[in-house]
Design an enzyme around this catalytic site. Structure first.
Site, PDB file in Angstrom:
ATOM      1  N   CYS A 165       1.983   0.833  -0.647  1.00  0.00           N
ATOM      2  CA  CYS A 165       1.400   0.445   0.639  1.00  0.00           C
ATOM      3  C   CYS A 165       2.297   0.943   1.775  1.00  0.00           C
ATOM      4  CB  CYS A 165       1.176  -1.072   0.674  1.00  0.00           C
ATOM      5  SG  CYS A 165       0.075  -1.601   1.980  1.00  0.00           S
TER       6      CYS A 165
ATOM      7  N   HIS B  68      -1.917  -2.587  -4.544  1.00  0.00           N
ATOM      8  CA  HIS B  68      -0.770  -3.398  -4.920  1.00  0.00           C
ATOM      9  C   HIS B  68      -0.780  -3.770  -6.402  1.00  0.00           C
ATOM     10  CE1 HIS B  68       0.829  -3.900  -0.911  1.00  0.00           C
ATOM     11  NE2 HIS B  68      -0.405  -4.062  -0.473  1.00  0.00           N
TER      12      HIS B  68
ATOM     13  N   GLU C 261       1.600  -4.758  -8.011  1.00  0.00           N
ATOM     14  CA  GLU C 261       2.502  -5.909  -8.198  1.00  0.00           C
ATOM     15  C   GLU C 261       1.769  -7.234  -8.036  1.00  0.00           C
ATOM     16  OE1 GLU C 261       2.282  -4.003  -5.599  1.00  0.00           O
ATOM     17  OE2 GLU C 261       3.084  -4.858  -3.743  1.00  0.00           O
TER      18      GLU C 261
END
Lengths: 240, 955
Positions: free
Chosen positions: A96, A202, A204
């Site tokens: 990002c 994302h 994560e």
């Protein structure tokens, strides 16, 4: 087996650093969040790590364009060390805002402009790993990765996406829904060597099955975890 | 204009500029592709009925002052302009355009970034500024361009604009260790007191002015401006909750007669004390409520209103509203983990001709508020999860913005300081002229000139600075003895509150300033954002300062707590205020108020005739209050921190509305559910029943997603009209009564609350416009097993649908009346259901046993809308054979509370019924025909339900 030392580089306003740390720790890395300012004071610190992440967020509040100020910090304060890190084949991922930083720092090709619809957008997307990619981060992943996006400036721009793909530098594409108008549905690109990956979504935020919006209705599952990218990165770092 | 993201030790703006002025360079940057801001202007103009304004272009302008070589200009260009995205030009444009820049003194963080860039590149510059340029086509006349800019782009409160090239102005002025002004008050008669009150915009009550005069008369001296302003802030409605603490003499009500009622705040406190829930750690004290559901982790809860600032400057108002409530949680030593927002606007399609003078159009307010919430939440890195958006004409001049924050911490004793000898340290941004007198402003009624006079009351947020505050303070809990945020009233409130019973001595010269020229009282009252005050034992001062330096946020020691119970404020060493803290906090005479209690109809039940129920269902789904809020929700990052288990949008296409949201960190089994209850329209008919209903709705929303109904904590937020009108206060008193009644019945304590009164607007015609009685209840509840959350999307064809709770003929304030028109006799508003708490306990047991596939609460629009939402969320149909009431309109559209629809697998029906007993009604089953069949209603395609729900405009 000893843990892979991983560095998460954060600027003022980086905010997904802790999420990345959770992901890295789950795949056996010893992750530390280090401020860019500390790193600039002690550039040789970078050499202590085998894997680097530039995490998401709003470094410097996106002033003058997302990622610009942190990229300037890294280029002016840390340029040589970063290049040496990559040259040594140590994996780097920019997520990002981190992707925006790496393109501005010219460690990755292209640029990221305002979303085509003109607004910040947060939603789950499906990413297809590109089989021909040279990226070590997506190597061997065949199932699509599910994870959220959360950005306002994620429209990938590149003058020649075909040659980029031919060079194996397109690592991930949005499946069916292109959320921001990125050229050729590109969600993630890598450097020519394949060790540096940048992506807007994302991974994560999809490290356990429960995080998938439809996990109760059979959605997601282990094959589609964003965690798989981190597994690859850490495995690569371990094998160095 | 110091901004602590960017370290500029020799800050040019802090040094008085000496002539000659350096040459100014301006870089105009255009986007290569269409700039989304241009499209927003074109669309906005069309929405406001200005017609097609043709093509618009938007550019950014960067100004740098200094003797800069051509080579250095090139280097700056190289960093500031990305050739793949933009093109830039150092030559001033020759084409026409409107250029906008910030007013002098307003924080320009982009300018700070320009200075930082120049510094990094080793290019010496004197000053920097930024601006925006709008280029219109030839069809737009200069007058038209002005109107477009005023309506859609610039806000004169913080910005100015001109046709052609604009020149930014840098704040000038020198620091003056200004002395305080003494206000002759001792011998003032009531008329003079009134004049002083009006002149200084103190908004004090007459008897409060008398108390202040008498206090100083007894001291044999007059107050300074700083003392008077400190008292006005501390005694403001915003800070002192005068109405909620008032002695109320009430008349009227269902029983008639006259009665003295307990102060409203005391009623809520007594209620919480009586419920005596074992998980409450702190209620109604400090910055936020604290609860402990799971041993070892405490949760802080707070919700705030930021109504007045959002009316004047929607982006900044909402932005700083979010920032403020996050600091409240930080101010009770918890780490913020989530944000909530409930927004009330005027109709988006309000004709311009109907817009009262001096008000911004609801579209503009909505766009600004949503952008403001998104900007703060997204940038600070917290998920904005639960919320609601309500539309009503009455919110046109008084939009409401409720922002909430939840935080967690490892269980530790609450801070008990400050102690005498502790140092006072201000952490965060520097102090400027922003938000002066916000507390008193928010306690005032607005009128057509509010925007102009309240300009200085607007605060500008810097979410990244607050992110750094969090980074500095989370983990530092053992270093300070007390902490609070700088909110309304600025340092005067923060230090003043902390000094209660201790006393403090503060030197204003030590407070970091954004720019020179501030008067002492301005420094003391400024509501500059992103500041916290901590009381630090001397041995820990350097540890705190070092932590702050490491993350890049400023910390300044400005004084000490003394033990003399006097609040001493100095400027240049000389005292400018010496206030007895006992008088400051306890000297305010209790307000004596009169209330006229409402006497609502609770007997005459009137149903409705609905000619075409299918059409009504589709109309209801498309009503702005019910229709999808996806366009707003997607602008908020609700994924960050990875803890969001149930999201605000759920289901097969992630477009169904969730009841509550659930948060649970990836590695933790238990979670937290957040539910919202709000319904001002019931309040127009029966404020007490409304309050009870919204408490029920908030609790029902958390139960529906899997939370334990026996472990719920509540927040109350009242936004009301002027309570000095007895009928308005009567409605408020009735609502508090309803809140307490519901809290007792559900055994759910209130732990924190906030009231915002005087949400009224006096039009140029002299007429008062008040908001409807708006009570927002936030329920936060324990989810024992976050892997077992339940959502409203239908799961599988063949599953059985059941209704929990009873349906009555209750239509007053219903949404059916909104779409079909309100009849002359409205009947009754939804009444309490005494069986609901037991139903929720049984349902929770069934959920824990894994028997419930999906579940949805019945609220606005009634049963038919709730079921339709379940269908569209799951993209499955339903075949209903039995309804909850013989009267078709009531069965479909009545809004009786306490009801939930559940979906059960056929094999689990017996087990489910064994748990629920006869407390549920079998309705029918889920089908995969994609059709909703209801008795007496034309079949409706699920696709049409989804279209109607998703059709509700851009929000």
């Amino acid at each position: 087996m000893s843990q892979v030392p991983a560095i998460i580089i954060a600027g003022p306003g980086t905010n997904r650093d802790a999420d990345v740390r959770d992901a890295l720790e789950l795949v056996g890395a010893d992750a530390r969040i280090v401020l860019a300012s500390e790193l600039i004071e002690r550039p040789r610190l970078l050499g202590d790590y085998r894997l680097a992440v530039v995490a998401g967020g709003f470094s410097y509040a996106d002033s003058l364009g997302a990622g610009r100020m942190l990229a300037l910090d890294l280029v002016v304060g840390l340029g040589e060390e970063m290049r040496a890190f990559v040259a040594a084949g140590r994996p780097v991922i920019g997520i990002c805002n981190g992707f925006q930083v790496l393109t501005r720092a010219r460690l990755l090709p292209g640029a990221l402009g305002h979303n085509a619809q003109g607004r910040f957008d947060c939603r789950w997307v499906v990413l297809d790993p590109v089989p021909r990619s040279t990226s070590i981060w997506t190597k061997g992943i065949e199932d699509p990765i599910h994870c959220p996006i959360a950005h306002g400036e994620g429209r990938y721009v590149h003058p020649d996406p075909e040659s980029l793909a031919a060079a194996g530098q397109v690592a991930l594409r949005y499946r069916s829904t292109n959320p921001n108008g990125s050229v050729a549905d590109i969600a993630g690109v890598c450097d020519p060597s394949g060790v540096v990956l940048g992506l807007m979504p994302h991974p994560e935020n999809h490290i356990v099955a429960r995080q998938h919006p439809r996990h109760c209705r059979g959605g997601g599952g282990p094959a589609h975890l964003g965690l798989r990218l981190f597994e690859n990165g850490v495995r690569h770092a371990k094998e160095l | 204009m110091a901004n602590y993201l960017f370290k500029c030790p020799d800050h040019p703006d802090r040094v008085p500029r000496v002539a000659p002025v350096a040459p100014r360079h301006r870089l105009t940057i255009h986007s290569n592709d269409a700039d989304p801001r241009a499209a927003a202007i074109t669309e906005g103009a069309a929405q406001l009925g200005m017609g097609d304004i043709g093509t618009v272009a938007v550019a950014d302008i960067i100004f740098v002052d200094g003797d800069i070589t051509a080579e250095d200009l090139d280097r700056l260009h190289g960093v500031l302009v990305d050739p793949l995205l933009q093109h830039g030009n150092w030559d001033p444009p020759t084409a026409s355009g409107v250029e906008i820049t910030l007013q002098p003194g307003v924080t320009d963080s982009d300018a700070d970034a320009v200075r930082h860039t120049a510094e990094r590149l080793g290019v010496a510059i004197d000053a920097a500024a930024t601006g925006t340029r709008i280029e219109f086509g030839d069809a737009v006349t200069p007058e038209r361009a002005d109107e477009i800019v005023a309506r859609l782009v610039a806000n004169p409160i913080i910005e100015r604009w001109t046709h052609g090239c604009i020149e930014p102005i840098h704040p000038e002025g020198r620091d003056v260790a200004g002395a305080a002004t003494v206000i002759a008050l001792r011998d003032a008669d009531e008329e003079t007191l009134h004049e002083i009150n009006a002149e200084r915009a103190l908004y004090l009550d007459p008897q409060e002015l008398v108390a202040i005069r008498d206090h100083f008369a007894s001291l044999g001296r007059d107050p300074t401006d700083l003392e008077l302003e400190t008292l006005a802030q501390t005694w403001s409605e915003h800070c002192a909750h005068k109405t909620f603490r008032a002695a109320i003499h009430a008349t009227g009500g269902p029983e008639g007669g006259e009665v003295d009622i307990m102060p409203l705040m005391q009623q809520l406190r007594v209620c919480t004390e009586t419920i005596d829930a074992e998980y409450v750690r702190s209620a109604f004290v400090g910055n936020a409520g604290v609860i402990e559901f799971s041993k070892g982790t405490t949760i802080a809860l707070k919700a705030e209103t930021h109504n007045h600032p959002s009316a004047v400057e929607p982006f900044g108002g909402a932005n700083t509203g979010v920032g403020g409530v996050i600091r409240d949680v930080l101010g009770i030593a918890h780490k913020p983990i989530a944000i909530t927002d409930i927004l009330c606007f005027g109709p988006a399609d309000l004709p311009l001709a109907d817009l009262p003078d001096g008000s911004l159009h609801p579209l503009r307010i909505r766009e600004g508020v949503v952008a403001g919430v998104a900007d703060y939440g997204n940038k600070i890195g917290l998920p904005t999860v639960a919320g609601a958006i309500l539309y009503d004409r009455a919110y046109t001049t008084n939009p409401l913005v409720f922002a909430g924050c939840i935080g967690t911490a490892a269980t530790r004793p609450l801070h008990e300081g400050p102690r005498a000898g502790d140092r006072i340290i201000v952490i965060g941004g520097a102090t400027g002229r922003d938000g002066i007198r916000g507390a008193t402003f928010s306690s005032a009624t607005m009128d057509a000139s509010t925007g102009e006079v309240a300009g200085a009351s607007v605060q500008i947020g810097a979410p990244i600075v607050e992110k750094l505050l969090i980074d500095a303070l989370v983990g530092a809990e053992d270093l300070y003895s007390a902490i609070t945020d700088c909110g309304a009233g600025g340092l005067s409130s923060a230090v003043g509150e902390m000094a209660e019973g201790v006393g403090a001595d503060v030197e204003l010269d030590l407070v970091p300033r954004k720019y020179p020229g501030l008067q002492p009282w301005e420094v003391w009252l400024s509501e500059a954002q992103e500041r916290m005050v901590v009381a630090v034992p001397p041995r820990n001062v350097s540890a705190i300062i070092n932590r702050c330096a490491r993350v890049g946020v400023d910390a300044a020691e400005i004084g000490a707590f003394t033990g003399d119970e006097v609040l001493t404020v100095r400027s240049g060493g000389e005292p400018v205020a010496q206030l007895d803290t006992a008088f400051l906090h306890d000297g305010r005479p209790q307000r004596q108020m009169r209330a006229e209690l409402p006497d609502p109809n609770r007997i005459e039940r009137l149903s409705r005739t609905v000619a075409d129920p299918a059409e009504a269902i589709l109309k209801l789904l498309a009503h702005p209050n019910i229709a999808s809020k996806a366009a707003t929700i997607h602008r908020y990052d609700h994924e960050i921190l990875g803890s969001t288990v149930v999201r605000p949008l759920i289901g097969a296409a992630s477009d169904g509305p969730a009841d509550g949201v659930v948060l649970a960190p990836p590695a933790v089994g238990a979670g937290l559910a957040i539910g919202i209850g709000v319904n001002p329209w019931y309040g127009l008919h029966d404020p007490e029943a409304m309050a009870y209903a919204v408490v029920d709705e908030a609790i029902r929303n958390v139960v529906a997603v899997g939370a334990d109904p026996d472990r719920v904590a509540l927040l109350d937020n009242f936004s009301w009209g002027d309570p000095r009108r007895p009928s308005t206060l009567g409605e408020l008193a009735a609502a508090v009564e309803g809140c307490c009644a519901a809290a007792y019945v559900y055994d759910a304590p209130f732990v924190s609350g906030k009231d915002s009164l005087n949400n009224e607007y006096v039009g140029t015609d002299g007429e008062r416009h008040a908001v409807p009685p708006t009570l927002v209840i936030t329920a936060v509840a324990h989810v024992p097993d976050a892997d077992r959350c339940v959502t409203p999307d239908l799961a599988a064809a063949g599953n059985v649908l059941m209704l929990i709770g009873s349906t009555e003929i209750e239509f007053a304030g219903s949404h059916l009346d909104k779409v079909l028109g309100e009849p002359a006799g409205v009947g009754v508003a939804p009444a309490p259901d005494p069986d609901a708490p037991e139903h929720y306990r049984l349902l929770h047991a069934a959920m824990q046993a894994g028997l419930v596939q999906s579940c949805h609460d019945v609220s606005e629009g009634g049963f038919a809308v709730a079921l339709a939402e379940m269908c569209l969320a799951g993209r499955l149909g339903a075949t209903i054979e039995t309804l909850g009431h013989d009267d078709l309109a009531a069965a479909l559209f009545s809004e009786s509370i306490g009801r939930l629809i559940v979906e059960i697998e056929p094999r689990s029906v017996t087990a489910f019924e064994r748990i629920m007993g006869d407390e549920c009604l079998r309705l029918g089953e889920v089908n995969d025909a994609g059709i909703l069949w209801l008795p007496g209603v034309k079949p409706i395609l699920v696709a049409d339900l989804a279209d109607a729900f998703n059709s509700g405009g851009p929000m």
